[in-house]
Design a protein around this motif. Structure first.
Motif, PDB file in Angstrom:
ATOM      1  N   LEU A 134       0.972  -1.286  -0.144  1.00 43.23           N
ATOM      2  CA  LEU A 134       0.002   0.068   0.112  1.00 43.23           C
ATOM      3  C   LEU A 134       0.754   1.111  -0.259  1.00 43.23           C
ATOM      4  O   LEU A 134       0.628   2.171  -0.836  1.00 43.23           O
ATOM      5  CB  LEU A 134      -1.051  -0.110   1.251  1.00 43.23           C
ATOM      6  N   VAL A 135       1.887   1.195   0.888  1.00 40.74           N
ATOM      7  CA  VAL A 135       3.018   2.287   1.013  1.00 40.74           C
ATOM      8  C   VAL A 135       3.550   2.686  -0.571  1.00 40.74           C
ATOM      9  O   VAL A 135       3.485   3.800  -0.856  1.00 40.74           O
ATOM     10  CB  VAL A 135       3.902   2.172   1.855  1.00 40.74           C
ATOM     11  N   THR A 136       4.116   1.685  -1.006  1.00 42.41           N
ATOM     12  CA  THR A 136       4.683   1.855  -2.582  1.00 42.41           C
ATOM     13  C   THR A 136       3.666   2.373  -3.444  1.00 42.41           C
ATOM     14  O   THR A 136       3.758   3.082  -4.148  1.00 42.41           O
ATOM     15  CB  THR A 136       5.192   0.256  -2.981  1.00 42.41           C
ATOM     16  N   SER A 137       2.517   1.657  -3.305  1.00 38.67           N
ATOM     17  CA  SER A 137       1.447   2.133  -4.598  1.00 38.67           C
ATOM     18  C   SER A 137       1.017   3.490  -4.145  1.00 38.67           C
ATOM     19  O   SER A 137       0.693   4.254  -5.198  1.00 38.67           O
ATOM     20  CB  SER A 137       0.280   1.055  -4.717  1.00 38.67           C
ATOM     21  N   THR A 138       0.762   3.912  -3.076  1.00 42.48           N
ATOM     22  CA  THR A 138       0.570   5.259  -2.677  1.00 42.48           C
ATOM     23  C   THR A 138       1.705   6.335  -3.083  1.00 42.48           C
ATOM     24  O   THR A 138       1.176   7.294  -3.842  1.00 42.48           O
ATOM     25  CB  THR A 138       0.436   5.576  -1.134  1.00 42.48           C
ATOM     26  N   VAL A 139       2.894   5.726  -2.905  1.00 44.75           N
ATOM     27  CA  VAL A 139       3.882   6.730  -3.453  1.00 44.75           C
ATOM     28  C   VAL A 139       4.145   6.691  -5.012  1.00 44.75           C
ATOM     29  O   VAL A 139       3.975   7.857  -5.531  1.00 44.75           O
ATOM     30  CB  VAL A 139       5.534   6.238  -2.939  1.00 44.75           C
ATOM     31  N   VAL A 140       4.087   5.805  -5.565  1.00 49.55           N
ATOM     32  CA  VAL A 140       3.924   5.651  -7.116  1.00 49.55           C
ATOM     33  C   VAL A 140       2.805   6.395  -7.604  1.00 49.55           C
ATOM     34  O   VAL A 140       3.022   7.134  -8.597  1.00 49.55           O
ATOM     35  CB  VAL A 140       4.050   4.244  -7.549  1.00 49.55           C
ATOM     36  N   GLY A 141       1.479   6.128  -6.973  1.00 51.47           N
ATOM     37  CA  GLY A 141       0.472   7.065  -7.743  1.00 51.47           C
ATOM     38  C   GLY A 141       0.474   8.397  -7.358  1.00 51.47           C
ATOM     39  O   GLY A 141       0.258   9.180  -8.289  1.00 51.47           O
TER      40      GLY A 141
END
Lengths: 150, 339
Positions: free
Chosen positions: A135-142
């Motif tokens: 979730l953290v990674t996808s938030t940053v990438v998003g």
């Protein structure tokens, strides 16, 4: 030597290295390849059947994953999936079926401590880190995707 | 005076405490293993029909104590003290078994070395004249240990080749004053208490390596204190060093000029067949208890051996210390059994 010094630790580690049983790398890789491959073949078969039943190709992936999860959960419940994992290693852990096992197995294990503090609290003990960092990674990438696109 | 010190760390018993009886309860995999026929009671189901693994472990220990009493037609009231432990947090398997036994209970913890620790404390109690009859009992259970120390039991992980399999079972021993017991039974003659030794191993899946330095240390000090060569024993048997730790003990002692190769074996190696998919061998407090109470005791009675040195080994780790990156300290307590 009681608590070994760095030098003693190193000497012992060298000694230990010589006596360690070899990691069966070749057979582990082959078994992971076969297991992971078979799980994907089953997934593909389910997807083809869904398509034959009239589900549009771009809509079939979701239900396929759901069916694989149900199969894995059942196999975990019947005490089979841990044997598949022991045989197949990463080949069984990496597909979505392995993720389902990582959630169902603690749920089964800790149900004995009750539905709230057992099952509820500990269901994600194994899979939790994957979810948190996913979730953290996808938030940053998003966020960057939004910035760059905007 | 029934206990005195010999050398630096070794206890010698006079009025040798008698190992007057043993009773072993084993799980299914242990029953199928090469020593299966030596165990007194083998369960086909590791839950024993209970609804939790923990209850199953408590019952195994309870039945082992009951069994050793029945073997000599004794009742709980004939026993002065119950001494033992297990691997669960707060050693609850032992204290819950003791709850139903109505014998004063002394709980111990040295991880998988708890069995020899319990025998040593029992022997001291009896040799000193403080008590006539003591029961020492320990237990471990594969599934209670897995869920506490590692992963849920149904989790699909692949264990490394250095990993050991926690033995499911329980063993109880009756230790009696010389005057009470039959003359031809095995006796406990001396014991060496182990130091905590840490060689810096951090891999919780390689406890054989972590415990080997402690085992080597205790064996060396026992032989020095009692001025004996390894061959003075028919068998020196470690608790659960497995196929990884046993050769390391041979290496470590060989560096000190002590060759134990011909007399050294390990309970964790002989309790399972390599084909049983247990990787490096067996571990757990019940590993040395089942092998000693079942196989070794019966072979001592048969006269196949006369002197055995049991060196049960323990890895003093917890899931917290491992996660915090600490290394694994080991301990080993030795006790000599002879007839």
């Amino acid at each position: 030597m009681l608590k070994a010094s760095k030098k003693e630790e190193k000497r012992f580690a060298n000694m230990q290295e010589k006596r360690k049983p070899p990691v069966p790398l070749g057979s582990n890789l082959i078994r992971a390849f076969i297991t992971g491959g078979l799980i994907c073949v089953v997934g593909q078969a389910i997807m083809e059947i869904l398509k034959m039943l009239g589900i549009p190709p771009d809509g079939a992936a979701g239900p396929t994953a759901a069916i694989l999860i149900v199969i894995s959960a059942l196999l975990t419940g019947f005490g089979v999936y841990d044997d598949i994992g022991r045989f197949g290693g990463m080949g069984a852990a990496l597909p979505i079926t392995g993720f389902a096992n990582a959630i169902v197995s603690p749920a089964m294990e800790f149900k004995r401590e009750g539905f709230v503090l057992g099952l509820g609290a500990r269901m994600f003990t194994v899979a939790g880190p994957v979810l948190v960092y996913g979730l953290v990674t996808s938030t940053v990438v998003g966020f960057f995707y939004y910035l760059l696109k905007g | 005076m029934g206990v005195y010190r010999e050398g630096k760390y070794t206890l010698k018993f006079t009025n040798l405490p008698v190992l007057a009886g043993t009773y072993t309860v084993a799980g299914p995999i242990e029953g199928q293993g090469p020593l299966g026929r030596y165990f007194d009671l083998v369960y086909e189901d590791s839950l024993l029909g209970e609804n939790t693994w923990e209850k199953a472990e408590v019952r195994m220990l309870h039945e082992a104590v009951d069994g050793v009493l029945k073997g000599r037609n004794l009742r709980a009231s004939d026993i002065d003290y119950l001494i033992g432990g297990d691997l669960l947090n707060q050693i609850t398997a032992s204290s819950f078994a003791a709850r139903d036994l109505d014998i004063p209970f002394l709980g111990l913890y040295s991880a998988c070395a708890t069995f020899s620790e319990a025998l040593i404390v029992s022997a001291m109690m009896v040799a000193s004249g403080a008590s006539n009859r003591v029961v020492a009992g320990v237990s471990s259970h594969h599934d209670t240990a897995e869920r506490q120390f590692r992963f849920p039991t149904e989790f699909a992980n692949q264990r490394p080749m250095t990993a050991t399999w926690t033995v499911t079972g329980s063993g109880a021993c009756l230790i009696e004053k010389e005057e009470e017991a039959n003359k031809n039974l095995p006796r406990l003659s001396s014991a060496t208490l182990g130091r905590v030794v840490d060689a810096g191993i951090k891999d919780a899946y390689d406890m054989g390596s972590a415990m080997a330095p402690a085992a080597a240390d205790t064996i060396k000090r026992h032989l020095e204190d009692t001025r004996q060569v390894p061959e003075a024993y028919d068998l020196i048997i470690t608790g659960d060093l497995s196929r990884v730790g046993k050769p390391l003990v041979e290496d470590l002692l060989s560096q000190e000029g002590i060759e134990v190769m011909r007399v050294l074996n390990d309970c964790g190696i002989i309790i399972y067949d390599p084909k049983q998919d247990v990787h490096a061998g067996g571990s757990g407090a019940a590993c040395s208890a089942l092998v000693t109470g079942g196989y070794l005791y019966k072979e001592l009675l048969n006269g196949n051996w006369n002197r055995i040195l049991l060196v049960a080994t323990g890895a003093l780790l917890s899931p917290t210390t491992i996660q915090q990156g600490e290394s694994i300290p080991g301990i080993a307590h030795a006790i000599a059994i002879e007839r």
